[in-house]
Design a protein around this motif. Structure first.
Motif, PDB file in Angstrom:
ATOM      1  N   GLU A  69      -2.043  12.426  18.518  1.00  0.00           N
ATOM      2  CA  GLU A  69      -2.035  12.679  19.949  1.00  0.00           C
ATOM      3  C   GLU A  69      -2.429  14.127  20.231  1.00  0.00           C
ATOM      4  N   VAL A  70      -3.264  14.323  21.238  1.00  0.00           N
ATOM      5  CA  VAL A  70      -3.608  15.659  21.733  1.00  0.00           C
ATOM      6  C   VAL A  70      -3.574  15.626  23.250  1.00  0.00           C
ATOM      7  N   GLU A  71      -2.742  16.467  23.827  1.00  0.00           N
ATOM      8  CA  GLU A  71      -2.744  16.685  25.272  1.00  0.00           C
ATOM      9  C   GLU A  71      -3.204  18.105  25.530  1.00  0.00           C
ATOM     10  N   ILE A  72      -4.251  18.255  26.347  1.00  0.00           N
ATOM     11  CA  ILE A  72      -4.819  19.557  26.609  1.00  0.00           C
ATOM     12  C   ILE A  72      -5.246  19.637  28.074  1.00  0.00           C
ATOM     13  N   ALA A  73      -4.792  20.688  28.733  1.00  0.00           N
ATOM     14  CA  ALA A  73      -5.158  20.920  30.140  1.00  0.00           C
ATOM     15  C   ALA A  73      -4.904  19.702  31.016  1.00  0.00           C
ATOM     16  N   GLY A  74      -3.841  18.985  30.702  1.00  0.00           N
ATOM     17  CA  GLY A  74      -3.474  17.834  31.513  1.00  0.00           C
ATOM     18  C   GLY A  74      -4.130  16.527  31.125  1.00  0.00           C
ATOM     19  N   TYR A  75      -4.922  16.515  30.058  1.00  0.00           N
ATOM     20  CA  TYR A  75      -5.610  15.298  29.623  1.00  0.00           C
ATOM     21  C   TYR A  75      -5.101  14.853  28.257  1.00  0.00           C
ATOM     22  N   ASN A  76      -4.968  13.555  28.080  1.00  0.00           N
ATOM     23  CA  ASN A  76      -4.670  12.957  26.785  1.00  0.00           C
ATOM     24  C   ASN A  76      -6.002  12.620  26.115  1.00  0.00           C
ATOM     25  N   ILE A  77      -6.329  13.352  25.049  1.00  0.00           N
ATOM     26  CA  ILE A  77      -7.642  13.197  24.403  1.00  0.00           C
ATOM     27  C   ILE A  77      -7.786  11.821  23.761  1.00  0.00           C
ATOM     28  N   LYS A  78      -6.684  11.265  23.265  1.00  0.00           N
ATOM     29  CA  LYS A  78      -6.753   9.976  22.572  1.00  0.00           C
ATOM     30  C   LYS A  78      -7.319   8.887  23.494  1.00  0.00           C
ATOM     31  N   ASN A  79      -6.929   8.947  24.759  1.00  0.00           N
ATOM     32  CA  ASN A  79      -7.306   7.896  25.691  1.00  0.00           C
ATOM     33  C   ASN A  79      -8.354   8.330  26.719  1.00  0.00           C
ATOM     34  N   ILE A  80      -8.954   9.482  26.510  1.00  0.00           N
ATOM     35  CA  ILE A  80      -9.854  10.018  27.532  1.00  0.00           C
ATOM     36  C   ILE A  80     -11.118   9.149  27.656  1.00  0.00           C
ATOM     37  N   LYS A  81     -11.541   8.931  28.885  1.00  0.00           N
ATOM     38  CA  LYS A  81     -12.761   8.181  29.145  1.00  0.00           C
ATOM     39  C   LYS A  81     -13.950   9.139  29.149  1.00  0.00           C
ATOM     40  N   ALA A  82     -15.119   8.620  28.810  1.00  0.00           N
ATOM     41  CA  ALA A  82     -16.323   9.454  28.800  1.00  0.00           C
ATOM     42  C   ALA A  82     -16.549  10.124  30.155  1.00  0.00           C
ATOM     43  N   SER A  83     -16.211   9.403  31.221  1.00  0.00           N
ATOM     44  CA  SER A  83     -16.416   9.946  32.567  1.00  0.00           C
ATOM     45  C   SER A  83     -15.456  11.081  32.894  1.00  0.00           C
TER      46      SER A  83
END
Length: 241
Positions: A69-83
């Motif tokens: 798991e990585v959370e950075i600047a309010g985003y979860n990288i694991k589940n981040i969408k391309a958009s």
């Protein structure tokens, strides 16, 4: 981006848990755990090939996070969408050692390109922000120059100005002084420290032990597929050179 900079509560700017970092299909760092609080200045060190750049690329979603798991600047990288990736990167300032400036555009045009790409529309606000960031990095009179008319140190200052456009909560710098001579490098580090003192979190990969010796701060070290943290354990810095 004309909205004010992203504001956090007391959560860390960056939180990494149980992460494995890959270079293509090979694991270079395993079981990675660390967090970075708002306002910290953190060095990232390690031998070439130890996983520093792969870790940074994973943080700004240039490489996929396959495990952990990585959370950075309010985003979860694991589940981040391309958009969502462009919106994440508006909250980050990303700085490379090879500048990546458009050679056929002036300094101003290089910065305007980034502003348009990240949602700025009001021309007067764009001009003011451009002027502010160039002044901040000591290049207030260089807007009409082409990159080839600037020294290496000046080009890197343009790159830093570009990274500051959207008032990032976190600056990620991958060997930002790797191609610069020692005196110029020292000036670039001073600029990063000034930016950090103003409240921006800085995570900087470097091979320059002198930086850490002169301006001690927290160190993360990539070694033998592990990430060591100077806040939690003692280790020999010189072995990464």
């Amino acid at each position: 981006m004309e909205e004010s900079s992203y504001v956090f509560d007391n959560k860390p700017v960056l939180q990494v848990s149980n992460a494995c970092i890959f270079q293509e299909h090979r694991v270079v760092l395993e079981d990675v755990h660390f967090s970075v609080e708002k306002g910290e200045f953190v060095y990232l060190v390690g031998r070439t090939g130890s996983g520093k750049s792969s870790l940074l690329k994973t943080l700004y979603a240039d490489l996929p996070l396959k495990l952990g798991e990585v959370e950075i600047a309010g985003y979860n990288i694991k589940n981040i969408k391309a958009s969502e990736i462009p919106y994440l990167r508006r909250r980050l300032g990303i700085i490379f050692q090879d500048f990546q400036l458009f050679a056929d555009r002036t300094v101003d045009e290089n910065l305007f390109f980034v502003m348009k790409a990240t949602g700025w529309k009001d021309r007067s606000k764009m001009k003011k922000r451009l002027s502010d960031v160039l002044m901040r990095v000591g290049l207030g009179s260089s807007g009409t120059k082409m990159p080839h008319q600037l020294s290496g140190g000046e080009q890197q200052r343009v790159v830093i100005a570009r990274a500051l456009i959207n008032e990032p909560i976190l600056l990620i710098a991958d060997e930002p002084t790797g191609n610069l001579d020692p005196q110029v490098s020292s000036g670039i580090l001073d600029l990063f420290r000034e930016i950090n003192r103003s409240g921006t979190t800085v995570l900087m990969a470097t091979h320059n032990y002198q930086f850490i010796k002169e301006f001690p701060s927290r160190v993360l070290k990539c070694e033998n597929s592990k990430l060591l943290d100077s806040q939690k354990e003692d280790f020999e810095l010189l072995t990464y050179l």
